[in-house]
Design a protein around this motif. Structure first.
Motif, mmCIF file in Angstrom:
data_model
loop_
_atom_site.group_PDB
_atom_site.id
_atom_site.type_symbol
_atom_site.label_atom_id
_atom_site.label_comp_id
_atom_site.label_asym_id
_atom_site.label_seq_id
_atom_site.Cartn_x
_atom_site.Cartn_y
_atom_site.Cartn_z
ATOM 1 N N GLN A 503 0.871 -1.180 0.000
ATOM 2 C CA GLN A 503 0.000 0.000 0.000
ATOM 3 C C GLN A 503 0.910 1.233 0.000
ATOM 4 O O GLN A 503 1.859 1.297 0.780
ATOM 5 C CB GLN A 503 -0.882 0.002 1.254
ATOM 6 C CG GLN A 503 -1.849 1.169 1.259
ATOM 7 C CD GLN A 503 -2.755 1.174 2.482
ATOM 8 O OE1 GLN A 503 -2.385 0.679 3.551
ATOM 9 N NE2 GLN A 503 -3.939 1.758 2.323
ATOM 10 N N GLU A 517 3.766 0.112 2.420
ATOM 11 C CA GLU A 517 3.787 -0.875 3.515
ATOM 12 C C GLU A 517 3.475 -2.244 2.928
ATOM 13 O O GLU A 517 2.498 -2.404 2.180
ATOM 14 C CB GLU A 517 2.743 -0.528 4.593
ATOM 15 C CG GLU A 517 2.721 -1.567 5.720
ATOM 16 C CD GLU A 517 1.748 -1.246 6.865
ATOM 17 O OE1 GLU A 517 1.069 -0.193 6.817
ATOM 18 O OE2 GLU A 517 1.667 -2.065 7.794
ATOM 19 N N ARG A 521 -0.876 -11.321 2.465
ATOM 20 C CA ARG A 521 -2.126 -11.983 2.060
ATOM 21 C C ARG A 521 -1.838 -13.477 1.970
ATOM 22 O O ARG A 521 -0.702 -13.878 1.705
ATOM 23 C CB ARG A 521 -2.590 -11.475 0.680
ATOM 24 C CG ARG A 521 -2.819 -9.977 0.606
ATOM 25 C CD ARG A 521 -4.052 -9.581 1.421
ATOM 26 N NE ARG A 521 -4.336 -8.149 1.376
ATOM 27 C CZ ARG A 521 -3.998 -7.290 2.322
ATOM 28 N NH1 ARG A 521 -3.306 -7.700 3.378
ATOM 29 N NH2 ARG A 521 -4.329 -6.015 2.228
ATOM 30 N N ASN A 575 5.698 -5.197 8.707
ATOM 31 C CA ASN A 575 5.180 -5.379 10.077
ATOM 32 C C ASN A 575 5.918 -6.500 10.804
ATOM 33 O O ASN A 575 6.158 -7.573 10.242
ATOM 34 C CB ASN A 575 3.691 -5.716 10.036
ATOM 35 C CG ASN A 575 2.875 -4.560 9.522
ATOM 36 O OD1 ASN A 575 2.612 -3.602 10.228
ATOM 37 N ND2 ASN A 575 2.498 -4.629 8.239
ATOM 38 N N ASP A 637 3.466 1.333 15.176
ATOM 39 C CA ASP A 637 2.229 1.156 14.414
ATOM 40 C C ASP A 637 1.002 1.379 15.295
ATOM 41 O O ASP A 637 1.071 1.210 16.516
ATOM 42 C CB ASP A 637 2.210 -0.293 13.881
ATOM 43 C CG ASP A 637 1.342 -0.443 12.649
ATOM 44 O OD1 ASP A 637 0.715 0.548 12.241
ATOM 45 O OD2 ASP A 637 1.304 -1.573 12.097
ATOM 46 N N ASP A 638 -0.085 1.725 14.680
ATOM 47 C CA ASP A 638 -1.403 1.799 15.358
ATOM 48 C C ASP A 638 -1.391 2.671 16.606
ATOM 49 O O ASP A 638 -2.076 2.364 17.587
ATOM 50 C CB ASP A 638 -1.894 0.394 15.753
ATOM 51 C CG ASP A 638 -1.966 -0.544 14.568
ATOM 52 O OD1 ASP A 638 -2.064 -0.047 13.433
ATOM 53 O OD2 ASP A 638 -1.921 -1.769 14.766
ATOM 54 N N ARG A 661 -5.838 4.605 12.214
ATOM 55 C CA ARG A 661 -6.855 5.193 11.352
ATOM 56 C C ARG A 661 -8.139 5.583 12.090
ATOM 57 O O ARG A 661 -8.922 6.368 11.589
ATOM 58 C CB ARG A 661 -7.173 4.295 10.165
ATOM 59 C CG ARG A 661 -7.809 2.979 10.480
ATOM 60 C CD ARG A 661 -8.218 2.315 9.161
ATOM 61 N NE ARG A 661 -8.949 1.092 9.416
ATOM 62 C CZ ARG A 661 -8.376 -0.093 9.478
ATOM 63 N NH1 ARG A 661 -7.068 -0.211 9.324
ATOM 64 N NH2 ARG A 661 -9.108 -1.151 9.702
ATOM 65 N N GLU A 697 -9.056 8.337 3.621
ATOM 66 C CA GLU A 697 -9.880 7.810 2.537
ATOM 67 C C GLU A 697 -10.455 8.914 1.655
ATOM 68 O O GLU A 697 -10.842 8.669 0.515
ATOM 69 C CB GLU A 697 -11.035 6.970 3.117
ATOM 70 C CG GLU A 697 -10.531 5.720 3.828
ATOM 71 C CD GLU A 697 -11.647 4.848 4.384
ATOM 72 O OE1 GLU A 697 -12.809 5.291 4.395
ATOM 73 O OE2 GLU A 697 -11.348 3.714 4.798
ATOM 74 N N PHE A 716 -6.609 4.624 1.630
ATOM 75 C CA PHE A 716 -7.245 4.224 0.376
ATOM 76 C C PHE A 716 -7.324 5.379 -0.617
ATOM 77 O O PHE A 716 -7.417 5.180 -1.821
ATOM 78 C CB PHE A 716 -8.658 3.682 0.643
ATOM 79 C CG PHE A 716 -8.674 2.360 1.391
ATOM 80 C CD1 PHE A 716 -7.490 1.640 1.599
ATOM 81 C CD2 PHE A 716 -9.872 1.813 1.859
ATOM 82 C CE1 PHE A 716 -7.516 0.428 2.274
ATOM 83 C CE2 PHE A 716 -9.900 0.593 2.519
ATOM 84 C CZ PHE A 716 -8.709 -0.096 2.738
HETATM 85 P P1 C2E Z 1 -1.520 -2.279 9.803
HETATM 86 O O1 C2E Z 1 -0.102 -2.636 9.884
HETATM 87 O O2 C2E Z 1 -1.999 -1.158 10.601
HETATM 88 O O3 C2E Z 1 -1.872 -2.146 8.315
HETATM 89 C C1 C2E Z 1 -2.725 -1.224 7.816
HETATM 90 C C2 C2E Z 1 -4.065 -1.808 7.600
HETATM 91 O O4 C2E Z 1 -4.995 -0.756 7.394
HETATM 92 C C3 C2E Z 1 -4.120 -2.673 6.331
HETATM 93 O O5 C2E Z 1 -5.045 -3.697 6.525
HETATM 94 C C4 C2E Z 1 -4.687 -1.739 5.339
HETATM 95 O O6 C2E Z 1 -5.355 -2.370 4.274
HETATM 96 C C5 C2E Z 1 -5.627 -0.938 6.186
HETATM 97 N N1 C2E Z 1 -5.855 0.372 5.571
HETATM 98 C C6 C2E Z 1 -4.948 1.193 5.001
HETATM 99 N N2 C2E Z 1 -5.510 2.315 4.588
HETATM 100 C C7 C2E Z 1 -6.829 2.197 4.914
HETATM 101 C C8 C2E Z 1 -7.945 3.080 4.725
HETATM 102 O O7 C2E Z 1 -7.870 4.212 4.136
HETATM 103 N N3 C2E Z 1 -9.125 2.695 5.178
HETATM 104 C C9 C2E Z 1 -9.272 1.446 5.763
HETATM 105 N N4 C2E Z 1 -10.469 1.113 6.207
HETATM 106 N N5 C2E Z 1 -8.245 0.605 5.961
HETATM 107 C C10 C2E Z 1 -7.039 0.997 5.521
HETATM 108 P P2 C2E Z 1 -4.641 -5.162 6.288
HETATM 109 O O8 C2E Z 1 -3.765 -5.309 5.126
HETATM 110 O O9 C2E Z 1 -5.892 -5.929 6.353
HETATM 111 O O10 C2E Z 1 -3.760 -5.504 7.524
HETATM 112 C C11 C2E Z 1 -4.294 -5.553 8.769
HETATM 113 C C12 C2E Z 1 -3.252 -5.735 9.805
HETATM 114 O O11 C2E Z 1 -2.643 -6.979 9.665
HETATM 115 C C13 C2E Z 1 -2.084 -4.780 9.696
HETATM 116 O O12 C2E Z 1 -2.408 -3.553 10.229
HETATM 117 C C14 C2E Z 1 -1.021 -5.466 10.448
HETATM 118 O O13 C2E Z 1 -1.170 -5.209 11.817
HETATM 119 C C15 C2E Z 1 -1.309 -6.903 10.157
HETATM 120 N N6 C2E Z 1 -0.409 -7.399 9.147
HETATM 121 C C16 C2E Z 1 -0.510 -7.293 7.808
HETATM 122 N N7 C2E Z 1 0.578 -7.854 7.246
HETATM 123 C C17 C2E Z 1 1.368 -8.302 8.222
HETATM 124 C C18 C2E Z 1 2.626 -8.992 8.281
HETATM 125 O O14 C2E Z 1 3.282 -9.269 7.282
HETATM 126 N N8 C2E Z 1 3.140 -9.299 9.504
HETATM 127 C C19 C2E Z 1 2.469 -8.970 10.622
HETATM 128 N N9 C2E Z 1 3.026 -9.311 11.781
HETATM 129 N N10 C2E Z 1 1.294 -8.341 10.635
HETATM 130 C C20 C2E Z 1 0.744 -7.994 9.431
#
Ligand code: C2E
Ligand code: MG
Ligand code: MG
Length: 734
Positions: A503, A517, A521, A575, A637-638, A661, A697, A716
């Protein structure tokens, strides 16, 4: 008739009458004498000897022998004998006879004369020099026990009716003495034997007359136990001290036959088994035999076994088995009263981190602290269960259903404040699944399963929350098991079912993409395409996040290396799960991957989350410092979710702070959110950290942020996470 003759007859009659009277008087005197002997408390042999003398003299016999038949030679054993003066000698020969010479034992009275005798009787009479004799069996229990032999040596004797009857009467008397003695002896001996036995059995024993309730017998232990002499006391005198409401069998008409009860004696602090048996006492009375046994040790052992079976060894809470039993009862109550009850399934978030980070003893300590706190909520004190490693169940019974929201709040509050472990504050959150029994299910296993599903939903939703079971979308345990199985398989074959999406992250001022980032998947061959929310929590629980995370990092490094090789130095965020971070080899692993891929380290950003706060800050600080030494940047993060601690940012020396977010969602009209972003940017400037805002967004959100000092935007609005090739095409210019 002439007068002389008349007077003669008269005289003769008178004389005879007088003689008869004398005889009768003599006989009466003899009988009285014999009866006196019967009354005397002398032993059987002495009584017999006296009687024989009286009878022998009265009947003017040569001798009388009372003997019994015995199994050994000579077959006769003389008990007592009497002889008229100067006539003895031969009678003794009786005892010299062999059994072969004895006449057959007769149950009837035998009268015999020497001249009529033949066979064995003749031998017997000759040897004993007996002219005439009368043998009378003395019966006991319908069998001849002895014989009384009345002997005449000198002359032939008429055993007239009178003599015959007299002899039989005497023998009946001897028989009655014998009977008395035997029954008395057996009474005494059986009583003594019983006393001996009952004194040695190690329990308190006493005998109660069923009707009078008198204590007829009490052994040593019973006396000691009651501390007083029980004889002549009543049964309830024993059961008065420390027995509360206990009523003994004799006092309770509903208890018949054998009966026993376990009773706690408060006075003696003792568990006792009290057993009553109806028996006939030695004197034939109907009695209750009461045996009181100290079973405290047995009871303690039983309780220990029960405790072990019902309780969790570590926390002392009830265990799963007990939970299922109780739940069964609660469901039944709920059905009867038509009132809802609730089942709460609690799973600690990231408990593994505490265990891995601090060691098991601190993990155990935390579990104990949580258990204690749960039990402090009085309404559920007896309804908390530890059902797995870091899993707890709480039952809210139907009758306190109206207090459910208060109870829930108190449980949530428990996890909102830190726990003190090893002198430091740790936060530990939990995810909770809630089901209603009656509404959601009435089956124990089904309820627990559904609560577990709801709990998983809570985990998927980002942990630290309570989720009610949603009847619509069932992710069953089987599905979870299926997910686990497939994930293990995917990892075992080298993780290539996992793929990174990227992203874009843009510079706020220029709105140009400065990198992205990497977000994982899973394109599972079996289960289809999955986003991280669907499998990361389980991967963390199973520890599979380590190989998956390493794979992602490697892919990201390879991609970035390709870009920089082509002249595009862009940042790429990856991450890092706390599980990975807590591994002792984390720095080496990252270093090795970077070494192997040859990535430019300054391009890589590792994102860590705030859940770090629950762990040992000092240790975390060291790890972060070591990772930074590799030349990579660290992003928090977060930020803003969980337990945001400004102190934490300061101590951890973060390069980038990513604001969650949730703050951006309403930023346009939310003054608090705007003020928060402003505060963070100001603080970050002091700490020399950049601020990245996630979740943008809309153009309005972007414009609102323009007035702040945020340096990077991700959302987004600029692009969703996309396959690497798409990202390269759109943002790298490949
Ligand atoms: P994160 O690290 O905070 O990743 C950002 C998440 O927010 C991503 O969801 C992304 O799709 C979502 N996001 C970004 N911009 C927007 C937006 O404008 N609106 C909305 N509603 N969502 C947005 P994703 O890809 O589903 O990932 C969710 C979480 O999963 C990540 O949060 C992260 O904590 C974890 N994750 C993803 N990939 C990895 C990885 O390779 N390793 C680890 N340990 N955790 C991961
Ligand atoms: Mg992230
Ligand atoms: Mg994030």
């Amino acid at each position: 008739m002439n007068r002389n003759l008349e007077s003669k007859i008269y005289e003769t009659d008178f004389y005879r009458m007088e003689e008869d009277m004398k005889k009768q008087l003599k006989k009466n005197r003899v009988i009285t004498e014999i009866l006196q002997k019967l009354e005397e408390d002398v032993n059987f042999e002495d009584a017999v000897e006296s009687i024989l003398k009286i009878v022998g003299e009265y009947l003017e016999l040569s001798g009388i022998v009372v003997s019994k038949m015995i199994s050994e030679e000579p077959g006769f054993s003389v008990i007592r004998r009497w002889e008229a003066d100067g006539q003895g000698g031969d009678i003794d020969n009786i005892s010299k006879l062999s059994s072969a010479d004895l006449p057959p034992v007769a149950e009837a009275v035998t009268v015999m004369r020497a001249e009529d005798a033949s066979g064995k009787q003749k031998i017997f009479m000759d040897k004993c020099n007996v002219k005439s004799m009368m043998a009378v069996p003395i019966m006991l229990n319908n069998a001849p026990a002895m014989f009384a032999i009345f002997i005449e040596k000198e002359k032939e004797r008429e055993w007239d009716k009178e003599t015959y009857d007299f002899v039989l009467d005497v023998c009946k008397m001897i028989q009655s003495i014998l009977y008395k003695r035997v029954s008395k002896n057996s009474l005494v001996s059986s009583y003594n034997a019983l006393k001996e036995i009952l004194s040695n059995i190690g329990s308190a024993v006493f005998v109660i007359d069923k009707y009078s309730k008198d204590i007829l017998f009490a052994n040593e232990i019973a006396l000691r136990m009651s501390g007083k002499n029980l004889l002549e006391k009543k049964c309830y005198d024993f059961f008065h001290n420390g027995y509360n409401e206990f009523r003994c069998k004799s006092c309770n008409p509903h208890r018949t036959g054998e009966y026993f009860e376990e009773v706690y004696n408060e006075g003696r602090h003792q568990w006792q088994e009290i057993k009553f048996t109806d028996i006939s006492w030695v004197d034939g009375r109907e009695v209750s035999l009461c045996v009181v046994t100290d079973v405290t040790e047995k009871k303690k052992y039983q309780q220990r076994i029960e405790f072990q079976a019902n309780n969790d060894f570590l926390t002392g809470l009830y265990n799963r088995m007990r939970c299922e039993e109780d739940l069964e009862i609660c469901i039944r109550k709920s059905v009867e009263t038509k009132k809802q009850g609730l089942l709460l399934f609690i799973d600690l978030d990231d408990f593994k981190n505490i265990n891995d980070g601090l060691g098991h003893q601190y993990g155990d300590m935390l579990l104990r602290m949580i258990s204690m706190k749960l039990q402090e909520i009085s309404e559920i004190e007896k309804r908390c269960y530890r059902v797995g490693g870091d899993e707890f169940i709480v039952i809210i019974e139907p009758e306190i259903r109206d207090k459910a929201s208060d109870i829930l709040k108190r449980i949530k509050d428990m996890f909102a404040s830190p726990w003190y472990l090893n002198g430091t504050e740790y936060y530990c959150t939990m995810s909770m699944g809630i089901v209603e029994f009656l509404g959601d299910s009435q089956d124990v296993n089904d309820l627990i399963k559904k609560a577990d599903i709801a709990m998983y939903d809570a985990k998927r939703g980002g942990k630290n929350q309570c989720v009610y079971y949603n009847r619509g979308e069932d992710i069953t345990i089987e599905e979870n098991l299926n997910l686990e199985k497939n994930m293990r398989y995917a990892v075992s074959i080298g993780c290539n079912e996992f793929e990174i999406y990227i992203q874009p992250i843009v510079n706020m001022k220029t709105e140009k993409c400065i990198g992205g980032e990497a977000l994982v998947r899973w394109n599972s061959g079996k289960l289809g395409f999955m986003s991280p929310g669907q499998f990361i929590p389980m991967a963390e629980n199973l520890g599979l996040i380590t190989p998956i995370g390493e794979y992602v990092l490697k892919q990201a490094c390879m991609v970035n290396k390709k870009w920089s090789d082509m002249g595009h130095d862009m940042r790429l965020n990856v991450n890092l799960s706390i599980i990975q971070l807590l591994r002792p080899d984390v720095v080496d692993t990252i270093s090795e991957i970077m070494e192997k891929t040859g990535v430019k380290r300054s391009n890589m950003v590792l994102e860590v989350t705030e859940s770090l706060a629950i762990n040992d800050m000092g240790r975390m600080k060291e790890i972060i410092k070591d990772i930074k030494k590799l030349g990579v940047r660290i992003a928090l993060d977060d930020f803003g979710t969980g337990y945001s601690s400004l102190n934490y940012i300061k101590k951890m020396d973060m390069d980038i702070i990513k604001v969650d977010r949730t703050f951006i969602k309403d930023i346009v009209d939310d003054d608090y959110a705007q003020a928060f972003i402003k505060l963070i940017t100001e603080l970050s400037a002091v700490l020399n950290a950049e601020v990245c805002v996630e979740g943008v967004e809309t153009i309005e959100q972007l414009q609102t942020l323009k007035s702040t000092n945020v340096s990077m935007i991700q959302g987004f609005y600029f692009g969703r996470p996309m396959p690497v090739s798409e990202f390269e095409e759109k943002f790298v210019g490949l």
